[in-house]
Design a protein around this motif. Structure first.
Motif, PDB file in Angstrom:
ATOM      1  N   GLU A   1      25.550  11.108  63.019  1.00  0.00           N
ATOM      2  CA  GLU A   1      24.128  10.826  63.153  1.00  0.00           C
ATOM      3  C   GLU A   1      23.777   9.445  62.604  1.00  0.00           C
ATOM      4  O   GLU A   1      22.648   9.011  62.702  1.00  0.00           O
ATOM      5  CB  GLU A   1      23.322  11.884  62.386  1.00  0.00           C
ATOM      6  CG  GLU A   1      23.512  13.288  62.922  1.00  0.00           C
ATOM      7  CD  GLU A   1      22.921  14.333  62.002  1.00  0.00           C
ATOM      8  OE1 GLU A   1      22.429  13.985  60.920  1.00  0.00           O
ATOM      9  OE2 GLU A   1      22.954  15.514  62.365  1.00  0.00           O
ATOM     10  N   PHE A   2      24.717   8.740  62.011  1.00  0.00           N
ATOM     11  CA  PHE A   2      24.432   7.482  61.339  1.00  0.00           C
ATOM     12  C   PHE A   2      24.595   6.325  62.309  1.00  0.00           C
ATOM     13  O   PHE A   2      25.696   6.030  62.767  1.00  0.00           O
ATOM     14  CB  PHE A   2      25.349   7.307  60.137  1.00  0.00           C
ATOM     15  CG  PHE A   2      24.920   6.210  59.223  1.00  0.00           C
ATOM     16  CD1 PHE A   2      25.538   4.984  59.260  1.00  0.00           C
ATOM     17  CD2 PHE A   2      23.872   6.413  58.343  1.00  0.00           C
ATOM     18  CE1 PHE A   2      25.140   3.969  58.423  1.00  0.00           C
ATOM     19  CE2 PHE A   2      23.473   5.399  57.496  1.00  0.00           C
ATOM     20  CZ  PHE A   2      24.111   4.170  57.541  1.00  0.00           C
ATOM     21  N   GLU A   3      23.506   5.655  62.656  1.00  0.00           N
ATOM     22  CA  GLU A   3      23.497   4.628  63.688  1.00  0.00           C
ATOM     23  C   GLU A   3      24.403   3.446  63.364  1.00  0.00           C
ATOM     24  O   GLU A   3      25.066   2.908  64.243  1.00  0.00           O
ATOM     25  CB  GLU A   3      22.078   4.131  63.921  1.00  0.00           C
ATOM     26  CG  GLU A   3      21.153   5.184  64.485  1.00  0.00           C
ATOM     27  CD  GLU A   3      19.709   4.724  64.527  1.00  0.00           C
ATOM     28  OE1 GLU A   3      19.439   3.565  64.172  1.00  0.00           O
ATOM     29  OE2 GLU A   3      18.869   5.525  64.931  1.00  0.00           O
ATOM     30  N   ASN A   4      24.454   3.000  62.118  1.00  0.00           N
ATOM     31  CA  ASN A   4      25.197   1.787  61.786  1.00  0.00           C
ATOM     32  C   ASN A   4      26.698   1.919  61.970  1.00  0.00           C
ATOM     33  O   ASN A   4      27.384   0.921  62.112  1.00  0.00           O
ATOM     34  CB  ASN A   4      24.891   1.344  60.357  1.00  0.00           C
ATOM     35  CG  ASN A   4      23.483   0.815  60.230  1.00  0.00           C
ATOM     36  OD1 ASN A   4      22.872   0.428  61.223  1.00  0.00           O
ATOM     37  ND2 ASN A   4      22.963   0.800  59.026  1.00  0.00           N
ATOM     38  N   VAL A   5      27.240   3.112  61.966  1.00  0.00           N
ATOM     39  CA  VAL A   5      28.677   3.254  62.176  1.00  0.00           C
ATOM     40  C   VAL A   5      29.054   2.826  63.589  1.00  0.00           C
ATOM     41  O   VAL A   5      30.180   2.405  63.828  1.00  0.00           O
ATOM     42  CB  VAL A   5      29.166   4.688  61.855  1.00  0.00           C
ATOM     43  CG1 VAL A   5      28.914   5.633  63.003  1.00  0.00           C
ATOM     44  CG2 VAL A   5      30.632   4.672  61.489  1.00  0.00           C
ATOM     45  N   ASN A   6      28.126   2.869  64.529  1.00  0.00           N
ATOM     46  CA  ASN A   6      28.420   2.425  65.884  1.00  0.00           C
ATOM     47  C   ASN A   6      28.818   0.961  65.922  1.00  0.00           C
ATOM     48  O   ASN A   6      29.531   0.532  66.826  1.00  0.00           O
ATOM     49  CB  ASN A   6      27.220   2.670  66.806  1.00  0.00           C
ATOM     50  CG  ASN A   6      27.014   4.149  67.055  1.00  0.00           C
ATOM     51  OD1 ASN A   6      27.973   4.907  67.108  1.00  0.00           O
ATOM     52  ND2 ASN A   6      25.780   4.566  67.180  1.00  0.00           N
TER      53      ASN A   6
ATOM     54  N   MET B   1      42.241   3.591  61.401  1.00  0.00           N
ATOM     55  CA  MET B   1      41.623   3.361  62.701  1.00  0.00           C
ATOM     56  C   MET B   1      40.464   4.322  62.852  1.00  0.00           C
ATOM     57  O   MET B   1      40.627   5.531  62.709  1.00  0.00           O
ATOM     58  CB  MET B   1      42.583   3.542  63.853  1.00  0.00           C
ATOM     59  CG  MET B   1      41.874   3.379  65.208  1.00  0.00           C
ATOM     60  SD  MET B   1      42.938   3.492  66.618  1.00  0.00           S
ATOM     61  CE  MET B   1      43.202   1.760  66.892  1.00  0.00           C
ATOM     62  N   LEU B   2      39.294   3.768  63.110  1.00  0.00           N
ATOM     63  CA  LEU B   2      38.090   4.566  63.339  1.00  0.00           C
ATOM     64  C   LEU B   2      37.782   4.519  64.821  1.00  0.00           C
ATOM     65  O   LEU B   2      37.746   3.442  65.420  1.00  0.00           O
ATOM     66  CB  LEU B   2      36.923   3.992  62.524  1.00  0.00           C
ATOM     67  CG  LEU B   2      35.613   4.753  62.566  1.00  0.00           C
ATOM     68  CD1 LEU B   2      35.769   6.157  61.990  1.00  0.00           C
ATOM     69  CD2 LEU B   2      34.551   3.989  61.787  1.00  0.00           C
ATOM     70  N   SER B   3      37.611   5.687  65.440  1.00  0.00           N
ATOM     71  CA  SER B   3      37.354   5.744  66.876  1.00  0.00           C
ATOM     72  C   SER B   3      36.383   6.885  67.185  1.00  0.00           C
ATOM     73  O   SER B   3      36.082   7.707  66.331  1.00  0.00           O
ATOM     74  CB  SER B   3      38.658   5.936  67.649  1.00  0.00           C
ATOM     75  OG  SER B   3      39.306   7.129  67.248  1.00  0.00           O
ATOM     76  N   TYR B   4      35.913   6.897  68.424  1.00  0.00           N
ATOM     77  CA  TYR B   4      35.021   7.961  68.882  1.00  0.00           C
ATOM     78  C   TYR B   4      35.653   8.628  70.089  1.00  0.00           C
ATOM     79  O   TYR B   4      36.049   7.956  71.050  1.00  0.00           O
ATOM     80  CB  TYR B   4      33.639   7.401  69.247  1.00  0.00           C
ATOM     81  CG  TYR B   4      32.644   8.498  69.538  1.00  0.00           C
ATOM     82  CD1 TYR B   4      32.026   9.179  68.496  1.00  0.00           C
ATOM     83  CD2 TYR B   4      32.347   8.870  70.839  1.00  0.00           C
ATOM     84  CE1 TYR B   4      31.130  10.210  68.740  1.00  0.00           C
ATOM     85  CE2 TYR B   4      31.453   9.895  71.094  1.00  0.00           C
ATOM     86  CZ  TYR B   4      30.848  10.559  70.050  1.00  0.00           C
ATOM     87  OH  TYR B   4      29.959  11.578  70.295  1.00  0.00           O
ATOM     88  N   ASP B   5      35.792   9.938  70.052  1.00  0.00           N
ATOM     89  CA  ASP B   5      36.356  10.717  71.150  1.00  0.00           C
ATOM     90  C   ASP B   5      35.204  11.302  71.946  1.00  0.00           C
ATOM     91  O   ASP B   5      34.545  12.247  71.503  1.00  0.00           O
ATOM     92  CB  ASP B   5      37.256  11.816  70.588  1.00  0.00           C
ATOM     93  CG  ASP B   5      37.964  12.604  71.673  1.00  0.00           C
ATOM     94  OD1 ASP B   5      37.389  12.789  72.773  1.00  0.00           O
ATOM     95  OD2 ASP B   5      39.095  13.040  71.425  1.00  0.00           O
ATOM     96  N   TYR B   6      34.948  10.722  73.123  1.00  0.00           N
ATOM     97  CA  TYR B   6      33.825  11.170  73.953  1.00  0.00           C
ATOM     98  C   TYR B   6      34.028  12.583  74.478  1.00  0.00           C
ATOM     99  O   TYR B   6      33.068  13.321  74.659  1.00  0.00           O
ATOM    100  CB  TYR B   6      33.593  10.186  75.100  1.00  0.00           C
ATOM    101  CG  TYR B   6      33.030   8.872  74.618  1.00  0.00           C
ATOM    102  CD1 TYR B   6      31.666   8.700  74.425  1.00  0.00           C
ATOM    103  CD2 TYR B   6      33.872   7.805  74.315  1.00  0.00           C
ATOM    104  CE1 TYR B   6      31.139   7.511  73.956  1.00  0.00           C
ATOM    105  CE2 TYR B   6      33.355   6.601  73.847  1.00  0.00           C
ATOM    106  CZ  TYR B   6      31.994   6.469  73.676  1.00  0.00           C
ATOM    107  OH  TYR B   6      31.487   5.291  73.199  1.00  0.00           O
ATOM    108  N   GLY B   7      35.275  12.993  74.715  1.00  0.00           N
ATOM    109  CA  GLY B   7      35.556  14.334  75.216  1.00  0.00           C
ATOM    110  C   GLY B   7      35.152  15.423  74.236  1.00  0.00           C
ATOM    111  O   GLY B   7      34.678  16.485  74.625  1.00  0.00           O
ATOM    112  N   TYR B   8      35.342  15.153  72.956  1.00  0.00           N
ATOM    113  CA  TYR B   8      35.001  16.127  71.919  1.00  0.00           C
ATOM    114  C   TYR B   8      33.734  15.761  71.151  1.00  0.00           C
ATOM    115  O   TYR B   8      33.342  16.482  70.229  1.00  0.00           O
ATOM    116  CB  TYR B   8      36.161  16.278  70.922  1.00  0.00           C
ATOM    117  CG  TYR B   8      37.362  16.977  71.509  1.00  0.00           C
ATOM    118  CD1 TYR B   8      37.376  18.358  71.646  1.00  0.00           C
ATOM    119  CD2 TYR B   8      38.464  16.250  71.923  1.00  0.00           C
ATOM    120  CE1 TYR B   8      38.473  19.003  72.182  1.00  0.00           C
ATOM    121  CE2 TYR B   8      39.573  16.885  72.463  1.00  0.00           C
ATOM    122  CZ  TYR B   8      39.569  18.260  72.594  1.00  0.00           C
ATOM    123  OH  TYR B   8      40.660  18.902  73.125  1.00  0.00           O
ATOM    124  N   SER B   9      33.105  14.641  71.509  1.00  0.00           N
ATOM    125  CA  SER B   9      31.886  14.171  70.824  1.00  0.00           C
ATOM    126  C   SER B   9      32.089  14.122  69.313  1.00  0.00           C
ATOM    127  O   SER B   9      31.327  14.701  68.543  1.00  0.00           O
ATOM    128  CB  SER B   9      30.685  15.058  71.171  1.00  0.00           C
ATOM    129  OG  SER B   9      30.433  15.028  72.544  1.00  0.00           O
TER     130      SER B   9
END
Length: 104
Positions: free
Chosen positions: A5-10, A41-49
């Motif tokens: 939910e934290f915008e700045n991590v984007n 490594m910090l990443s975002y997995d769109y499949g699992y949100s």
């Protein structure tokens, strides 16, 4: 505030993920089991949100298991909070405090 939910991590994450040097302190059952600088490594997995962090502990699998640590953590299985350049990851036994040193 939870990391998903934290915008700045984007700002830290793009589609392929970002690698950075971090000082990581790990506690298991409130006992310090690791403290040192490691690549993450910090990443975002769109499949699992979910946000994911992979940590290169520079330890053998045997040492990781003995210390109760894992190579990866994510926001669907652990509570993750980000504030003041510090990422805190917690589950019922483990607490990681990750301080961003540099972002590549």
């Amino acid at each position: 505030m939870a990391i998903k939910e934290f915008e700045n991590v984007n700002n830290l994450v793009d589609k392929e993920g970002r690698t950075f040097l971090a000082k990581v302190t790990a506690f298991v059952n409130n006992d310090a089991v690791y403290c040192g600088n490691v690549d993450c490594m910090l990443s975002y997995d769109y499949g699992y949100s979910q946000y994911e962090i992979t940590i290169d502990w520079m330890l053998s699998e045997k040492e990781l298991k003995q210390r109760g640590l894992h190579m990866g953590y994510n926001t669907n299985f652990q509570d993750c909070y980000y504030a003041d350049s510090e990422l805190t990851i917690m589950d019922e036994k483990t607490k990681l405090v990750i301080v961003f040193v540099s972002i590549a």
